[in-house]
Design a protein around this motif. Structure first.
Motif, PDB file in Angstrom:
ATOM      1  N   GLY A   2     110.174 -75.866 -52.454  1.00 44.33           N
ATOM      2  CA  GLY A   2     109.803 -75.649 -51.072  1.00 44.33           C
ATOM      3  C   GLY A   2     109.281 -76.908 -50.407  1.00 44.33           C
ATOM      4  O   GLY A   2     109.231 -77.988 -51.002  1.00 44.33           O
ATOM      5  N   ILE A   3     108.868 -76.758 -49.144  1.00 41.25           N
ATOM      6  CA  ILE A   3     108.317 -77.870 -48.382  1.00 41.25           C
ATOM      7  C   ILE A   3     106.899 -78.169 -48.858  1.00 41.25           C
ATOM      8  O   ILE A   3     106.080 -77.262 -49.011  1.00 41.25           O
ATOM      9  CB  ILE A   3     108.311 -77.551 -46.882  1.00 41.25           C
ATOM     10  CG1 ILE A   3     109.739 -77.324 -46.377  1.00 41.25           C
ATOM     11  CG2 ILE A   3     107.626 -78.658 -46.093  1.00 41.25           C
ATOM     12  CD1 ILE A   3     110.630 -78.552 -46.465  1.00 41.25           C
ATOM     13  N   ASP A  55     110.888 -82.363 -48.383  1.00 41.24           N
ATOM     14  CA  ASP A  55     111.765 -81.479 -49.134  1.00 41.24           C
ATOM     15  C   ASP A  55     112.187 -82.273 -50.359  1.00 41.24           C
ATOM     16  O   ASP A  55     113.061 -83.139 -50.279  1.00 41.24           O
ATOM     17  CB  ASP A  55     112.974 -81.080 -48.298  1.00 41.24           C
ATOM     18  CG  ASP A  55     113.841 -80.033 -48.991  1.00 41.24           C
ATOM     19  OD1 ASP A  55     113.590 -79.762 -50.188  1.00 41.24           O
ATOM     20  OD2 ASP A  55     114.758 -79.490 -48.355  1.00 41.24           O
ATOM     21  N   ARG A  87     116.968 -80.573 -39.446  1.00 38.15           N
ATOM     22  CA  ARG A  87     116.153 -79.491 -39.997  1.00 38.15           C
ATOM     23  C   ARG A  87     115.449 -78.681 -38.915  1.00 38.15           C
ATOM     24  O   ARG A  87     114.489 -77.969 -39.197  1.00 38.15           O
ATOM     25  CB  ARG A  87     115.100 -80.089 -40.950  1.00 38.15           C
ATOM     26  CG  ARG A  87     115.656 -80.981 -42.036  1.00 38.15           C
ATOM     27  CD  ARG A  87     116.560 -80.214 -42.995  1.00 38.15           C
ATOM     28  NE  ARG A  87     115.837 -79.207 -43.720  1.00 38.15           N
ATOM     29  CZ  ARG A  87     115.311 -79.399 -44.940  1.00 38.15           C
ATOM     30  NH1 ARG A  87     115.440 -80.558 -45.556  1.00 38.15           N
ATOM     31  NH2 ARG A  87     114.668 -78.410 -45.558  1.00 38.15           N
ATOM     32  N   GLY A  89     114.632 -75.680 -36.388  1.00 36.93           N
ATOM     33  CA  GLY A  89     114.756 -74.234 -36.534  1.00 36.93           C
ATOM     34  C   GLY A  89     114.248 -73.700 -37.847  1.00 36.93           C
ATOM     35  O   GLY A  89     114.379 -72.498 -38.121  1.00 36.93           O
ATOM     36  N   GLU A  90     113.645 -74.564 -38.678  1.00 37.33           N
ATOM     37  CA  GLU A  90     113.149 -74.123 -39.979  1.00 37.33           C
ATOM     38  C   GLU A  90     111.639 -73.919 -39.996  1.00 37.33           C
ATOM     39  O   GLU A  90     111.055 -73.669 -41.061  1.00 37.33           O
ATOM     40  CB  GLU A  90     113.549 -75.139 -41.054  1.00 37.33           C
ATOM     41  CG  GLU A  90     115.054 -75.290 -41.214  1.00 37.33           C
ATOM     42  CD  GLU A  90     115.428 -76.286 -42.299  1.00 37.33           C
ATOM     43  OE1 GLU A  90     114.553 -76.614 -43.138  1.00 37.33           O
ATOM     44  OE2 GLU A  90     116.581 -76.750 -42.317  1.00 37.33           O
ATOM     45  N   GLY A  91     110.987 -74.048 -38.856  1.00 34.48           N
ATOM     46  CA  GLY A  91     109.544 -73.854 -38.796  1.00 34.48           C
ATOM     47  C   GLY A  91     108.733 -75.092 -39.120  1.00 34.48           C
ATOM     48  O   GLY A  91     107.494 -75.009 -39.219  1.00 34.48           O
ATOM     49  N   LEU A  92     109.387 -76.250 -39.261  1.00 36.02           N
ATOM     50  CA  LEU A  92     108.653 -77.465 -39.595  1.00 36.02           C
ATOM     51  C   LEU A  92     107.714 -77.875 -38.461  1.00 36.02           C
ATOM     52  O   LEU A  92     106.598 -78.362 -38.700  1.00 36.02           O
ATOM     53  CB  LEU A  92     109.629 -78.602 -39.911  1.00 36.02           C
ATOM     54  CG  LEU A  92     110.442 -78.439 -41.200  1.00 36.02           C
ATOM     55  CD1 LEU A  92     111.527 -79.514 -41.277  1.00 36.02           C
ATOM     56  CD2 LEU A  92     109.519 -78.540 -42.407  1.00 36.02           C
ATOM     57  N   ASP A 129     112.465 -75.736 -26.624  1.00 35.44           N
ATOM     58  CA  ASP A 129     111.950 -75.391 -27.948  1.00 35.44           C
ATOM     59  C   ASP A 129     110.593 -76.053 -28.184  1.00 35.44           C
ATOM     60  O   ASP A 129     109.669 -75.438 -28.726  1.00 35.44           O
ATOM     61  CB  ASP A 129     112.945 -75.786 -29.036  1.00 35.44           C
ATOM     62  CG  ASP A 129     113.299 -77.273 -29.008  1.00 35.44           C
ATOM     63  OD1 ASP A 129     113.253 -77.887 -27.926  1.00 35.44           O
ATOM     64  OD2 ASP A 129     113.643 -77.824 -30.079  1.00 35.44           O
TER      65      ASP A 129
END
Length: 324
Positions: A2-3, A55, A87, A89-92, A129
């Motif tokens: 995971g991150i 990552d 990356r 849209g991945e919540g970063l 966004d």
């Protein structure tokens, strides 16, 4: 895997510069630095904090938390950050902004617990966004600024108003100029009060400072009346090919305004930069600058390249609850 997240150090400067370059290739940020410039910021002030999201071994997002100098009115902390365009849209963004705000609160409580805090970041105008991310983090829309650009061409020497003398920036007079800068911008909405530490790091000793292209006007008594300071960054802020000179500061003390000093000094910086082989000049300006700077820059040939919108979160003094 995971991150993972961790604080960044000088050994991470190359990876962070590479991430910033990937982001800048997708959209302008106003904060794209070379590895050497990143090291200067990390080493120049202990309170400056950079954090990365990884990552595996690849850095995929970052934040920087840059506190200003606290005074009786409050503490202002500037936040920068973004994620790898591949990356999104991945919540970063949510992860890193949350961590950066938490870090800001910790710094606030540590260095200025008795005064309110203002946490400020920016986003490219039109990026819904990013605007949504700021809103969800409780940040309100603030002021706007343009990145303005002008092509450079051979120019005649600028005319100096009668009663003033113009010289290049002298590092030995840096403290005098710092105090003049703070006087020129006293009462400005964003309180850009420069501390000795900031001035030494960002104006006097920085690798990107171009003292020979920076100019200072002095009155008949020898006091600073106005100035225009030039920098050159590894990554041109306009996004175009270099070499590009960036006019970081233009200021006139109140008693000397209305005499054409800012116009003349800006013209002299552009003349010197053109003669030195620069092909373009850039600068940032608040779209509602109360000194009328936007008009000065437009008359000098600068045109907006993009707009950035600021977002602000106001925090109460964290020490308040301790006194109850």
């Amino acid at each position: 895997m995971g991150i993972t997240t961790r604080r960044l150090g000088v050994k991470d400067a190359d990876a962070l510069a590479a991430l910033m370059a990937r982001i800048e290739g997708d959209h302008p940020t106003g904060f794209c630095l070379g590895a050497g410039e990143i090291r200067e910021l990390m080493e120049g002030k202990a309170d400056n904090v950079f954090e990365g999201a990884f990552d595996g071994d690849r850095m995929v997002a970052y934040t920087s938390t840059l506190p200003g100098r606290p005074d009786d009115t409050g503490l202002r902390i500037i936040l920068f950050g973004d994620a790898d365009p591949a990356r999104l849209g991945e919540g970063l963004g949510t992860l890193m902004l949350t961590r950066s705000l938490d870090r800001s609160r910790a710094i606030h409580a540590d260095i200025a617990p008795r005064v309110p805090g203002t946490f400020v970041t920016t986003a490219l105008a039109g990026r819904e966004d990013q605007a949504d991310l700021m809103a969800r983090a409780g940040m309100r829309a603030g002021r706007h600024s343009y990145l303005m650009v002008a092509p450079l061409e051979p120019r005649a020497e600028a005319t100096t108003p009668v009663g003033y003398a113009v010289t290049a920036f002298d590092p030995l007079a840096a403290e005098e100029l710092r105090q003049a800068h703070n006087a020129a911008f006293a009462g400005y909405p964003d309180r850009p009060d420069a501390s000795p530490e900031f001035w030494a790091m960002f104006v006097v000793g920085a690798a990107h400072a171009r003292h020979a292209l920076s100019v200072v006007a002095r009155d008949a008594g020898g006091s600073v009346a106005a100035y225009a300071l030039a920098h050159e960054y590894v990554v041109p802020p306009s996004g175009g090919p270099g070499p590009e000179i960036h006019v970081a500061y233009v200021g006139t003390l109140p008693a000397h305004r209305g005499r054409g000093l800012a116009t003349g000094l800006l013209a002299e910086v552009l003349r010197r930069a053109s003669a030195a082989g620069y092909v373009r000049a850039s600068l940032h300006v608040d779209t509602a600058n109360p000194t009328g700077a936007l008009g000065v820059y437009e008359r000098a040939g600068f045109r907006p390249r993009y707009r950035q919108d600021s977002y602000v979160r106001d925090e109460p003094p964290p020490g308040d609850h301790l006194s109850r």
